[in-house]
Design an enzyme around this catalytic site. Structure first.
Site, PDB file in Angstrom:
ATOM      1  N   HIS A   1       0.957  -1.231   0.125  1.00 35.52           N
ATOM      2  CA  HIS A   1      -0.021  -0.009  -0.100  1.00 35.52           C
ATOM      3  C   HIS A   1       0.997   1.260   0.116  1.00 35.52           C
ATOM      4  O   HIS A   1       2.061   1.159   0.512  1.00 35.52           O
ATOM      5  CB  HIS A   1      -1.014   0.049   1.052  1.00 35.52           C
ATOM      6  CG  HIS A   1      -0.323  -0.158   2.530  1.00 35.52           C
ATOM      7  ND1 HIS A   1       0.116   1.115   3.181  1.00 35.52           N
ATOM      8  CD2 HIS A   1      -0.125  -0.980   3.364  1.00 35.52           C
ATOM      9  CE1 HIS A   1       0.663   0.766   4.412  1.00 35.52           C
ATOM     10  NE2 HIS A   1       0.492  -0.075   4.563  1.00 35.52           N
TER      11      HIS A   1
ATOM     12  N   ASP B   1      -0.409   4.346   1.135  1.00 36.96           N
ATOM     13  CA  ASP B   1      -0.921   5.507   2.057  1.00 36.96           C
ATOM     14  C   ASP B   1       0.017   5.105   3.508  1.00 36.96           C
ATOM     15  O   ASP B   1       0.486   3.991   3.480  1.00 36.96           O
ATOM     16  CB  ASP B   1      -2.244   5.379   2.456  1.00 36.96           C
ATOM     17  CG  ASP B   1      -2.814   3.997   3.114  1.00 36.96           C
ATOM     18  OD1 ASP B   1      -2.505   3.063   2.263  1.00 36.96           O
ATOM     19  OD2 ASP B   1      -3.535   3.801   3.686  1.00 36.96           O
TER      20      ASP B   1
ATOM     21  N   ASP C   1       6.595   1.006   7.083  1.00 35.22           N
ATOM     22  CA  ASP C   1       4.890   0.499   6.708  1.00 35.22           C
ATOM     23  C   ASP C   1       4.414   1.179   5.686  1.00 35.22           C
ATOM     24  O   ASP C   1       3.843   2.187   5.955  1.00 35.22           O
ATOM     25  CB  ASP C   1       4.163   0.481   8.125  1.00 35.22           C
ATOM     26  CG  ASP C   1       2.800   0.281   7.929  1.00 35.22           C
ATOM     27  OD1 ASP C   1       2.496  -0.427   7.016  1.00 35.22           O
ATOM     28  OD2 ASP C   1       1.941   0.620   8.643  1.00 35.22           O
TER      29      ASP C   1
ATOM     30  N   GLU D   1      -4.907   1.490   2.515  1.00 32.26           N
ATOM     31  CA  GLU D   1      -5.224   0.572   3.401  1.00 32.26           C
ATOM     32  C   GLU D   1      -5.133   0.943   5.098  1.00 32.26           C
ATOM     33  O   GLU D   1      -5.985   0.143   5.543  1.00 32.26           O
ATOM     34  CB  GLU D   1      -3.828  -0.122   3.236  1.00 32.26           C
ATOM     35  CG  GLU D   1      -3.656  -1.641   3.788  1.00 32.26           C
ATOM     36  CD  GLU D   1      -3.130  -1.677   5.294  1.00 32.26           C
ATOM     37  OE1 GLU D   1      -3.324  -2.473   6.026  1.00 32.26           O
ATOM     38  OE2 GLU D   1      -2.661  -0.450   5.845  1.00 32.26           O
ATOM     39  N   GLU D   2      -4.748   1.765   5.415  1.00 36.49           N
ATOM     40  CA  GLU D   2      -4.720   2.227   6.557  1.00 36.49           C
ATOM     41  C   GLU D   2      -6.170   2.723   7.155  1.00 36.49           C
ATOM     42  O   GLU D   2      -6.345   2.675   8.295  1.00 36.49           O
ATOM     43  CB  GLU D   2      -3.667   3.478   6.981  1.00 36.49           C
ATOM     44  CG  GLU D   2      -2.155   3.062   6.642  1.00 36.49           C
ATOM     45  CD  GLU D   2      -1.527   2.032   7.676  1.00 36.49           C
ATOM     46  OE1 GLU D   2      -2.473   1.797   8.632  1.00 36.49           O
ATOM     47  OE2 GLU D   2      -0.523   2.083   7.487  1.00 36.49           O
TER      48      GLU D   2
ATOM     49  N   GLU E   1       3.925  -6.427   3.918  1.00 36.26           N
ATOM     50  CA  GLU E   1       3.845  -5.542   5.292  1.00 36.26           C
ATOM     51  C   GLU E   1       4.906  -6.213   6.239  1.00 36.26           C
ATOM     52  O   GLU E   1       5.427  -7.263   6.120  1.00 36.26           O
ATOM     53  CB  GLU E   1       2.626  -6.017   5.902  1.00 36.26           C
ATOM     54  CG  GLU E   1       1.045  -5.638   5.397  1.00 36.26           C
ATOM     55  CD  GLU E   1       0.876  -4.029   5.741  1.00 36.26           C
ATOM     56  OE1 GLU E   1       1.991  -3.393   6.332  1.00 36.26           O
ATOM     57  OE2 GLU E   1       0.060  -3.502   5.462  1.00 36.26           O
TER      58      GLU E   1
ATOM     59  N   HIS F   1       3.523   3.273  12.403  1.00 38.61           N
ATOM     60  CA  HIS F   1       2.840   4.305  12.827  1.00 38.61           C
ATOM     61  C   HIS F   1       3.525   5.095  14.285  1.00 38.61           C
ATOM     62  O   HIS F   1       3.070   6.145  14.844  1.00 38.61           O
ATOM     63  CB  HIS F   1       1.438   3.862  13.645  1.00 38.61           C
ATOM     64  CG  HIS F   1       1.026   3.114  12.494  1.00 38.61           C
ATOM     65  ND1 HIS F   1      -0.497   2.664  12.890  1.00 38.61           N
ATOM     66  CD2 HIS F   1       0.841   2.761  11.219  1.00 38.61           C
ATOM     67  CE1 HIS F   1      -1.162   1.922  11.816  1.00 38.61           C
ATOM     68  NE2 HIS F   1      -0.277   2.017  10.810  1.00 38.61           N
TER      69      HIS F   1
END
Length: 383
Positions: free
Chosen positions: A71, A73, A103, A135-136, A163, A356
């Site tokens: 992903h 984003d 990530d 995705e998030e 991931e 994150h």
């Protein structure tokens, strides 16, 4: 122009693709980069046109092959204390810092940087690069991208969702359903609560239901399934409601989720929750007919389950040497690929603990490990 994985990562990190922003600048860069190498991309836009997925095929248009999925984003940096600019890849002590470095732009960057090697290898089966948006916030982009890939007739033998797993082969993760519930009450002075319908208190009963069901799950679920925690969890994250302490609340809303272990059905929990709503709603309407409870499912991502003799698992274990049993509690786009009928695992560079976080990083060693893995995929498909 050719890039090393580190150079490509620096380029991808430089695009601010927080989920509330457009990712089109990054997607257009990837499209143009691939075109410069003679690789055609397919853009799959979001319904509003503000974001897009991209998938591209390197190698022959034949059955089989491997999807490298990532992903684009990233989560926001607002409120986080960063030592360096989150949008400038910064190397310190063998670590590459930047939002999304772990990530999961590290995997994306490596797959893109190695496209020239894919071309030079003379692949006998294709490698499909699939880059998604959002995705998030519920795996929104992957859904329409996978539909487009299926409609285009792609039939890969394996999907690798990159991931961050420290290059361990993850064969299972929980599924997730996110919901929003709104309670419409009847406002009266709290001294006459007997003739009012307090939306906050009704919501409280529904919130308590989540804990009750989760306690049941904890009591009945075996502890040896590899998940932490090993049972299906229910959680309420945000609540809004009420106007004053002496008024029965006319409105209350909350957002909540269920994260199910493979083998359990998300919709079974949703149905059970709707039954509880109906029970409470009947009592509310007996006092004030205009009251009620509305619930909507805002996103659903299926679980990823271990496969019997799955090609994605077999391939990933051959290339990594990892024969351990690994499952994770967080969700990925892997369940969506598997639901499409494609053998899928999660395996990528970096530590999920960095995802994150402020000063998010991927180590140079993990980026290199990811490159070795993708080079292994190239070798397999060139035979």
């Amino acid at each position: 122009m050719k890039y090393t994985p580190k150079e490509m990562l620096a380029k991808l990190v430089s695009f601010n693709t927080e989920s509330q922003r457009s990712n089109l600048e990054l997607i257009h860069f990837c499209r143009d980069y691939l075109a410069s190498l003679g690789v055609e991309s397919t853009i799959v836009p979001s319904p509003d046109g503000q974001k897009a997925n991209l998938y591209a095929t390197v190698g022959p248009a034949v059955a089989g092959g491997v999807v490298l999925s990532g992903h684009t984003d990233v989560v926001p940096v607002a409120g986080q204390d960063w030592t360096s600019d989150p949008w400038t890849l910064t190397e310190r002590d063998g670590k590459l810092y930047g939002r999304g470095a772990c990530d999961m732009k590290g995997f994306d960057a490596t797959a893109l940087a190695l496209v020239p090697e894919m071309i030079e290898a003379g692949l006998k089966r294709p490698i499909h690069i699939a880059l998604s948006y959002d995705e998030e916030v519920g795996c929104l982009g992957a859904r329409i991208m996978i539909d487009a890939m299926v409609a285009a007739g792609l039939t890969p033998s394996a999907v690798i969702v990159g991931e961050p797993s420290m290059m361990q082969v993850v064969t299972g993760h929980k599924g997730g359903t996110r919901m929003k519930t709104t309670v419409r009450g009847h406002a009266v002075h709290s001294s006459r609560v007997d003739i009012g319908v307090p939306a906050v208190m009704i919501a409280g009963k529904l919130i308590a239901w989540h804990d009750e069901v989760m306690a049941e799950n904890k009591a009945r679920t075996p502890n040896d399934n590899g998940f932490e925690p090993p049972y299906t969890t229910l959680h309420v994250g945000v609540v809004h409601g009420g106007t004053a302490v002496n008024i029965t609340a006319e409105h209350c809303s909350f957002t909540h989720e269920v994260r199910v272990i493979p083998g359990e059905r998300d919709d079974a929990y949703v149905e059970r929750y709707r039954t509880r709503i109906a029970e409470l709603e009947a009592g509310m309407k007996a006092i004030a007919p205009e009251t009620g409870i509305e619930m909507e499912v805002t996103s659903f991502t299926p679980a990823l389950g271990p496969e019997q003799h799955g090609e994605a698992e077999a391939l990933s274990r051959r290339l990594t040497g990892d024969n351990g049993s690994h499952v994770v509690a967080y969700g990925t786009e892997g369940g969506l690929f598997q639901a499409a009928g494609w053998s899928t695992v999660v395996c990528g560079p970096g530590d999920i603990a960095q995802a994150h976080q402020p000063d998010e990083f991927i180590t140079v060693a993990q980026l290199d490990a990811g490159a070795r893995f993708i080079r292994g995929v190239i070798s397999e498909l060139a035979r």
